[in-house]
Structures are given as structure tokens and as C-alpha cells.
Scaffold this active site. Sequence first.
Site, PDB file in Angstrom:
ATOM      1  CG  ASP A 208      20.749 -24.037  -5.660  1.00 37.34           C
ATOM      2  OD1 ASP A 208      20.679 -22.894  -6.157  1.00 37.34           O
ATOM      3  OD2 ASP A 208      20.025 -24.976  -6.025  1.00 37.34           O
TER       4      ASP A 208
ATOM      5  CD  GLU B 285      17.535 -22.146 -10.793  1.00 33.05           C
ATOM      6  OE1 GLU B 285      16.926 -21.964 -11.857  1.00 33.05           O
ATOM      7  OE2 GLU B 285      18.406 -23.023 -10.679  1.00 33.05           O
TER       8      GLU B 285
END
Length: 364
Positions: free
Chosen positions: A85, A146
Site C-alpha cells: 500500500d 501497513e
Amino acid sequence: MSTENNSEHLFKNSVKILSDLISFKTISGEDNNSLIDYCDNILKKLGASSFRTFDDEKKRVNLFATIKAKNLSEKKPIILSGHTDVVPVSKGWTTDPFEATIKDNKLYGRGSCDMKGFIACALAFAPIYSKSNLDRDIHFSFTFDEETACQGAPILIEELKKRNIKDGICIVGEPTNMKIIDAHKGCYEYTTHFKGLAGHSSAPHKGVSAVEYASRYVGKLIELREKLKERSPKDSIFDPPHSTLSIGGIFGGIAHNVIADKCHVNWETRPVVKEDAVFLNSELDKYANEILLPEMKKVYPQSSIEKNIIGEIVGFDREHKSDACELISSLTGDNSRQVVSFGTEAGLFQEIGISTVVCGPWIN
Ligand SMILES: [Zn+2]
């Protein structure tokens, strides 16, 4: 092929893969299935086996893939770990953030450094692993979300425990200017919601002011912050040396003369040791449940205080002897060890017994 050609080919392939990875709009919280399919396909073609773990809706995916050793030795397997991400795009981009643009020998694109660059390098190197006479397994761990308090990695870690993958060396390729990072504080984020009873300010005894109870809660947090300073470990490697606590925002109320029935407080703590987070939460919960809530309920029985966990990223602790750090030192020749102020997935791998290090590309 000469070595030079080899490294040129590797470089070109890394850039190609990185450009592809950047084009997937994997902003935290959004669907990352197509990026995971892309990575899985590359690895499967090279003979890797893999499994996936998901969030409840299967919208966001973690991938764990393995290129098996040909001659298994005593050597510990290596996990190359990266999150898929990226944070949302801020203003000020002069190029398309989701299209890799090379200017003056630098590649621009959202996540190019943090941390699709590391994933691209790991994937570009994968054909070499699959062709060579590997004496240990190489794992690829690509997680979701994350950046929003490590939501994906704990789901993967649970699966690793089930599959008994609890030994090995993990390299978390966050950008560290290629420095060896062997510790960071934890990062725990919370939102606490207060619900009281609205009323007119001229009759405060008939209402329950959520704003006032939230203020007292914040007062308690500030008091506990001083206690955290007193608990600072003598040999702390962090700056500041103690666990920190910060109030990010207080939101509530509609007018001067209205008793607010709703208020919420955003706050976070960065513990140097896990015990500090346990201490802080138990003192705080005790204060909320034994002092504040009974007072609120006396006037309005439906009053409530609800603490929501936004994320609890465990700290990454320095180890006296670390196989992971030694491996990187042997590769880069750098024997120094440093700490960083940001949180990573490192503590999660460390928690299940995997020797872990954070080491990755240059930021500028
Ligand atoms: Zn990152």
C-alpha cells in the site's frame, strides 16, 4: 552474459517491474488484488509456491510466496518483506503519481521508494534465485495496509504461525538509506468516544457534557504521560528515551449554550517497551470505567465511553545478537546499528521468533 550485462539486465528489469507496480493504485484501504496477482504470476512462473491471506471482505490481500531450496542446509530461510500500500496522494505532484516518470536519473511515482522499489528489486532478483543452487528457502512477503497501523501483516503472521514458519531471517525493505535499523518504538493509536446527554447550558445538572468528560480524560492522559517519563529505561536507545503520548485532536460540541452529547479524542502512544502500553491502558481504562463512567451514568444511564483501537504496531526491540543484522553487515560491510522514529512490520516478525532487520533504499 557478462556480469556487467547481468547487472544491467537486472537494473532494467527492476525499473520495468517498479513502473508496473506504481501503476496499481494501491492506496491503503483499497483493493490490492491486481497488484498481488501480478507479483504472484511472476513468482509462479519461476516455480514458487504461494498462499494468500485476506481481510474479511477479501478486498485486500497478503501474499506469501516461496522459492524452495535445492540443497537444503542448516541456513535459515530468508523472508523479503514489503508492504504493497501507499499513502494517499498529497497536492504538489508535478507528474502523475501513478505513472513512473524518470527525470535526471531519478524515478518518480507514489511508493517508488516506500516501498514498491524494494518489492520490484526482490521480484527482479527472483529469476536468479530460481536458477541458482539455493541452499535455503527464499520467501516473499507482500502485505496490505501497513501505512494504516499495520492492518495486513498480523493476519499473515497468524497464518505463518499455523504453518510453523517461525524461524528465519526477515529483511523489511523500508527506506533507511541502506542503514541497518535494528529497533524502533511501538505505535499505538486510539479514538475514545464519549456519549452523554444534550441539554441547555442554563441547566448543566440535567445534561451530561461529553466534552467535559473527554477533557478530564485528556487530563488523565497528560498526567499518565509524566508517569511514562518516570518509567524511562536507564539504557534506552531512543530519543526521547521514554514512551511518548500525544493528543491528536478533541472533537465535540455545537454551540456555546448547548451541552454536548458527543465528543471524541484521538490520541496515540509510542512505547519503548510493551509494558508501558499495558500500564497506560490499564490505568486509563480504570479511570474511565471506575471514575468517569459512574458519574455520567448517575445522570444519564445510557452514557458511554468507548475506546477504539485504530492500530497497535508493536515495537521492534534491539537484540544483542541478530542473525538478520549480521547477514546485512556481511553483504554491505556496514557494522553500525541505528534506530528510527517510524513504525514498521518488523516487530511483528520478531514477535514470533524471526530474526528481523529493517534495511532498504535511499530516500533521496
Ligand atoms: Zn513503508
